[in-house]
Enzyme design. Structure first.
Site, PDB file in Angstrom:
ATOM      1  N   ASP A 115      17.356   8.947  29.848  1.00 31.92           N
ATOM      2  CA  ASP A 115      16.912   7.663  30.240  1.00 31.92           C
ATOM      3  C   ASP A 115      16.141   7.706  31.567  1.00 31.92           C
ATOM      4  O   ASP A 115      15.960   8.951  32.151  1.00 31.92           O
ATOM      5  CB  ASP A 115      17.991   6.708  30.258  1.00 31.92           C
ATOM      6  CG  ASP A 115      19.210   6.941  31.411  1.00 31.92           C
ATOM      7  OD1 ASP A 115      18.964   7.787  31.999  1.00 31.92           O
ATOM      8  OD2 ASP A 115      20.182   6.389  31.121  1.00 31.92           O
TER       9      ASP A 115
ATOM     10  N   ASP B 177      12.368   9.718  34.128  1.00 32.34           N
ATOM     11  CA  ASP B 177      11.707   8.562  34.734  1.00 32.34           C
ATOM     12  C   ASP B 177      10.186   8.566  34.401  1.00 32.34           C
ATOM     13  O   ASP B 177       9.710   9.344  35.213  1.00 32.34           O
ATOM     14  CB  ASP B 177      11.953   8.280  36.046  1.00 32.34           C
ATOM     15  CG  ASP B 177      11.752   6.800  36.729  1.00 32.34           C
ATOM     16  OD1 ASP B 177      10.686   6.345  35.946  1.00 32.34           O
ATOM     17  OD2 ASP B 177      12.195   6.609  37.797  1.00 32.34           O
TER      18      ASP B 177
ATOM     19  N   TYR C 243      -0.709  -5.405  28.970  1.00 33.47           N
ATOM     20  CA  TYR C 243       0.155  -4.555  27.865  1.00 33.47           C
ATOM     21  C   TYR C 243      -0.571  -3.655  27.135  1.00 33.47           C
ATOM     22  O   TYR C 243      -0.353  -2.506  26.811  1.00 33.47           O
ATOM     23  CB  TYR C 243       1.263  -5.314  27.531  1.00 33.47           C
ATOM     24  CG  TYR C 243       2.192  -4.489  26.318  1.00 33.47           C
ATOM     25  CD1 TYR C 243       3.067  -3.559  26.860  1.00 33.47           C
ATOM     26  CD2 TYR C 243       2.006  -4.946  24.911  1.00 33.47           C
ATOM     27  CE1 TYR C 243       3.961  -2.743  25.773  1.00 33.47           C
ATOM     28  CE2 TYR C 243       2.689  -4.272  24.044  1.00 33.47           C
ATOM     29  CZ  TYR C 243       3.779  -3.102  24.561  1.00 33.47           C
ATOM     30  OH  TYR C 243       4.494  -2.578  23.516  1.00 33.47           O
TER      31      TYR C 243
ATOM     32  N   TRP D  47       6.411  -5.965  16.298  1.00 31.79           N
ATOM     33  CA  TRP D  47       7.670  -7.055  16.210  1.00 31.79           C
ATOM     34  C   TRP D  47       8.980  -5.998  15.986  1.00 31.79           C
ATOM     35  O   TRP D  47       9.636  -6.464  14.923  1.00 31.79           O
ATOM     36  CB  TRP D  47       7.276  -7.858  15.060  1.00 31.79           C
ATOM     37  CG  TRP D  47       6.153  -8.818  15.000  1.00 31.79           C
ATOM     38  CD1 TRP D  47       5.159  -8.488  16.087  1.00 31.79           C
ATOM     39  CD2 TRP D  47       5.708  -9.711  14.423  1.00 31.79           C
ATOM     40  NE1 TRP D  47       4.249  -9.467  15.871  1.00 31.79           N
ATOM     41  CE2 TRP D  47       4.473 -10.344  14.853  1.00 31.79           C
ATOM     42  CE3 TRP D  47       6.350 -10.612  13.645  1.00 31.79           C
ATOM     43  CZ2 TRP D  47       3.918 -11.097  14.258  1.00 31.79           C
ATOM     44  CZ3 TRP D  47       6.117 -11.489  12.840  1.00 31.79           C
ATOM     45  CH2 TRP D  47       4.427 -12.136  13.253  1.00 31.79           C
TER      46      TRP D  47
HETATM   47  P1  NDP Z   1      12.365  -1.396  24.651  1.00 36.10           P
HETATM   48  O1  NDP Z   1      11.966  -2.501  25.679  1.00 36.10           O
HETATM   49  O2  NDP Z   1      13.625  -1.656  23.924  1.00 36.10           O
HETATM   50  O3  NDP Z   1      12.735   0.059  25.542  1.00 36.10           O
HETATM   51  C1  NDP Z   1      12.041   0.603  26.270  1.00 36.10           C
HETATM   52  C2  NDP Z   1      12.572   1.625  27.084  1.00 36.10           C
HETATM   53  O4  NDP Z   1      11.837   2.204  27.877  1.00 36.10           O
HETATM   54  C3  NDP Z   1      14.166   1.156  27.817  1.00 36.10           C
HETATM   55  O5  NDP Z   1      15.151   1.974  27.541  1.00 36.10           O
HETATM   56  C4  NDP Z   1      13.556   1.393  29.329  1.00 36.10           C
HETATM   57  O6  NDP Z   1      14.499   1.711  30.154  1.00 36.10           O
HETATM   58  C5  NDP Z   1      12.564   2.460  29.057  1.00 36.10           C
HETATM   59  N1  NDP Z   1      11.636   2.603  30.274  1.00 36.10           N
HETATM   60  C6  NDP Z   1      11.116   1.703  30.847  1.00 36.10           C
HETATM   61  N2  NDP Z   1      10.375   2.040  31.970  1.00 36.10           N
HETATM   62  C7  NDP Z   1      10.764   3.365  32.137  1.00 36.10           C
HETATM   63  C8  NDP Z   1      10.801   4.432  33.149  1.00 36.10           C
HETATM   64  N3  NDP Z   1      10.009   4.111  34.231  1.00 36.10           N
HETATM   65  N4  NDP Z   1      11.334   5.578  32.981  1.00 36.10           N
HETATM   66  C9  NDP Z   1      12.190   5.596  31.804  1.00 36.10           C
HETATM   67  N5  NDP Z   1      12.295   4.876  30.761  1.00 36.10           N
HETATM   68  C10 NDP Z   1      11.689   3.765  30.920  1.00 36.10           C
HETATM   69  O7  NDP Z   1      11.228  -1.119  23.674  1.00 36.10           O
HETATM   70  P2  NDP Z   1      11.396  -0.856  22.180  1.00 36.10           P
HETATM   71  O8  NDP Z   1      12.275   0.540  22.026  1.00 36.10           O
HETATM   72  O9  NDP Z   1      11.177  -1.882  21.523  1.00 36.10           O
HETATM   73  O10 NDP Z   1       9.799   0.139  22.070  1.00 36.10           O
HETATM   74  C11 NDP Z   1       9.588   1.583  21.802  1.00 36.10           C
HETATM   75  C12 NDP Z   1       8.012   1.700  21.655  1.00 36.10           C
HETATM   76  O11 NDP Z   1       7.555   0.806  20.599  1.00 36.10           O
HETATM   77  C13 NDP Z   1       7.260   1.296  22.812  1.00 36.10           C
HETATM   78  O12 NDP Z   1       6.468   2.415  23.071  1.00 36.10           O
HETATM   79  C14 NDP Z   1       6.680  -0.002  22.750  1.00 36.10           C
HETATM   80  O13 NDP Z   1       5.398  -0.093  23.354  1.00 36.10           O
HETATM   81  C15 NDP Z   1       6.314   0.396  21.032  1.00 36.10           C
HETATM   82  N6  NDP Z   1       6.219  -1.288  20.411  1.00 36.10           N
HETATM   83  C16 NDP Z   1       7.317  -2.095  20.707  1.00 36.10           C
HETATM   84  C17 NDP Z   1       7.299  -3.242  20.004  1.00 36.10           C
HETATM   85  C18 NDP Z   1       8.341  -4.428  20.427  1.00 36.10           C
HETATM   86  O14 NDP Z   1       8.199  -5.444  19.578  1.00 36.10           O
HETATM   87  N7  NDP Z   1       9.491  -4.072  21.187  1.00 36.10           N
HETATM   88  C19 NDP Z   1       6.061  -3.649  19.336  1.00 36.10           C
HETATM   89  C20 NDP Z   1       5.235  -2.655  19.217  1.00 36.10           C
HETATM   90  C21 NDP Z   1       5.430  -1.503  19.805  1.00 36.10           C
HETATM   91  P3  NDP Z   1      15.554   0.413  30.801  1.00 36.10           P
HETATM   92  O15 NDP Z   1      16.538   0.195  29.698  1.00 36.10           O
HETATM   93  O16 NDP Z   1      16.169   1.423  31.919  1.00 36.10           O
HETATM   94  O17 NDP Z   1      14.777  -0.617  31.003  1.00 36.10           O
END
Ligand code: NDP
Length: 316
Positions: A30, A41, A130, A155
Site C-alpha cells: 500500500d 506510494d 479525473y 461503477w
Molecule cells: P479505490 O479508491 O477503492 O482504491 C484506490 C487505492 O489507491 C486505495 O487503496 C488508495 O489507498 C490507493 N492510493 C491512492 N493514492 C495512493 C498513493 N499515492 N500511493 C499508493 N496508493 C494510493 O479504487 P478502486 O479499487 O475502486 O479502483 C481501482 C481502479 O479502477 C483504479 O484505477 C480506478 O481509477 C479504476 N476505476 C474505478 C472505478 C470505481 O467506480 N471505483 C470506476 C472506473 C475505474 P488508500 O486506501 O491509502 O487511500
C-alpha cells in the site's frame, strides 16, 4: 512468477490479493513504507522505482489510483501525479525489466455521448479532471512500455470500501424517500470480477511467454498487449441499480429496519457535483471476450452476490 501489486487495500486491490496469490510469489504494497524499505506510494516516483528495481517483478499490477472524482477538480496536480505520472514510472520500470504491467482505467475517458457501448478504439474526450488524468495515464503507459494490459472498467463495487450499492443500503435504512438519477447508463462491475479476469488474462499472457518454441511468440505478445474494456454484461442506470439493490436487500433481509418507501427517479441536473459525469458509460467488451475467451456475467449476478455477502454471510 513474481508479482508486485500496488494499491492492495483498494476495492480492486483487496480482490486482487486473493486472485493473484495462487499465480506465484505475490508482493502486495500500500502507500506506506515498510520496515523492509519497500515503498508503494505512487506520489513518490523515485522510491517507487527503487522498489521495483529491488524486487524485479515479472508482473506489476497497479490497482492504486486517485479515485475521488469530485475532489480531483480542486486537486488536479495530485490526481495527475497519481493517475498519470506514476503509471508512466511503472511503465518505464516494467519496460526496463521486460515485465508486464497491468493498469486500470475508466469509462470516464469518454464524453458519454450517444447510446452505443464504447469500443476501445473510439475517440476519448474526458469531461472531468479525473477522466483527463486517467486518460493521460493510459497514454503514458502505452508510450513507455510494450507489455501492458490496461483494463477500462466502470461503477466498481466490493464488500470492502465505499461504493454506490453500500450507500443505497445505508440510506434505505435511514430515509423514507430516495432520489436517484436515471440518465447515466453503465454497468456496475464487481472488484471480484475485475480481479478474476485479471488473473485469467495474466495466466494466458505468461503461458504464451513460456511457449518459447512458438516462432511468433513476440508478435503474439505484442498483439495481446493493449486496452480492454472490462465490465459486467448488461446495462442499467443508477436509479434502476438502486432499485435492484434495495428490492433484493428487502427479499434477503425482510427483518431489517428498511425505512425507504419511495425511490424517485430524477435527472442528473437535480444534483450539483463538482465534476461532470458522462451520460453514456456503456463499454463494449467484445475485444476482451474474443482475445481471452472470457465470458462476462450479467451485472445483477455480482451485485446479488455482494448483497448476500453483506447482508447474510456477515451476519451468520
Ligand atoms: P479505490 O479508491 O477503492 O482504491 C484506490 C487505492 O489507491 C486505495 O487503496 C488508495 O489507498 C490507493 N492510493 C491512492 N493514492 C495512493 C498513493 N499515492 N500511493 C499508493 N496508493 C494510493 O479504487 P478502486 O479499487 O475502486 O479502483 C481501482 C481502479 O479502477 C483504479 O484505477 C480506478 O481509477 C479504476 N476505476 C474505478 C472505478 C470505481 O467506480 N471505483 C470506476 C472506473 C475505474 P488508500 O486506501 O491509502 O487511500
Amino acid at each position: 512468477m513474481k508479482i508486485l501489486l500496488l494499491g492492495k487495500n483498494g476495492q480492486v486491490g483487496q480482490a486482487l490479493q486473493r486472485t493473484l496469490a495462487p499465480l506465484g510469489e505475490l508482493v502486495a504494497l500500500d502507500r506506506s513504507q515498510g520496515s523492509d524499505g519497500l515503498c508503494g506510494d505512487l506520489s513518490q516516483p523515485e522510491c517507487l522505482a527503487a522498489t521495483i528495481r529491488q524486487l524485479r517483478p515479472d508482473v506489476i499490477v497497479n490497482a492504486a489510483a486517485y479515485t475521488a472524482v469530485d475532489k480531483a477538480e480542486s486537486e488536479p496536480e495530485q490526481a495527475w501525479r497519481i493517475n498519470a505520472h506514476a503509471p508512466e514510472v511503472l511503465a518505464h520500470e516494467a519496460e526496463a525489466l521486460g515485465a508486464w504491467l497491468v493498469h486500470y482505467s475508466t469509462d470516464y475517458v469518454f464524453n458519454g455521448s450517444g447510446t452505443e457501448p464504447w469500443q476501445e478504439t473510439d475517440p476519448t474526450a474526458p469531461l472531468n479532471v479525473y477522466g483527463q488524468s486517467k486518460l493521460e495515464g493510459e497514454l503514458r503507459v502505452q508510450a513507455a512500455c510494450t507489455q501492458y494490459l490496461i483494463f477500462r472498467t466502470s461503477w466498481v463495487y466490493a464488500v470492502h470500501g465505499s461504493n454506490f450499492a453500500k450507500t443505497m443500503l445505508k440510506l434505505a435504512q435511514e430515509r423514507e424517500r430516495l432520489t436517484v438519477i436515471d440518465d447515466q447508463w453503465g454497468a456496475p462491475t464487481g472488484a471480484e470480477l475485475i480481479a478474476s479476469v485479471t488473473a485469467a488474462t495474466l495466466q494466458k499472457v505468461t503461458a504464451k511467454e513460456d511457449a518459447k518454441q512458438d516462432a511468433n511468440h513476440d508478435a503474439n505478445l505484442k498483439e495481446i498487449a493493449g486496452i480492454y474494456h472490462l465490465v459486467a454484461a448488461g446495462e442499467t442506470h443508477w436509479h434502476a441499480y438502486a432499485s435492484h439493490v434495495i428490492s433484493q436487500a428487502k427479499v434477503l433481509r425482510p427483518d431489517m429496519p428498511w425505512a425507504v418507501r419511495e425511490i424517485a427517479a430524477v435527472p442528473s441536473s437535480a444534483f450539483v457535483t463538482a465534476a461532470q459525469r458522462p451520460p453514456n458509460s456503456r463499454l463494449n467488451t467484445h475485444k476482451l471476450q474474443a482475445a481471452f475467451g472470457i465470458s462476462l456475467p450479467d451485472w445483477q449476478q455480482g451485485v446479488d452476490s455482494l448483497l448476500a455477502e453483506i447482508l447474510i454471510e456477515k451476519h451468520t
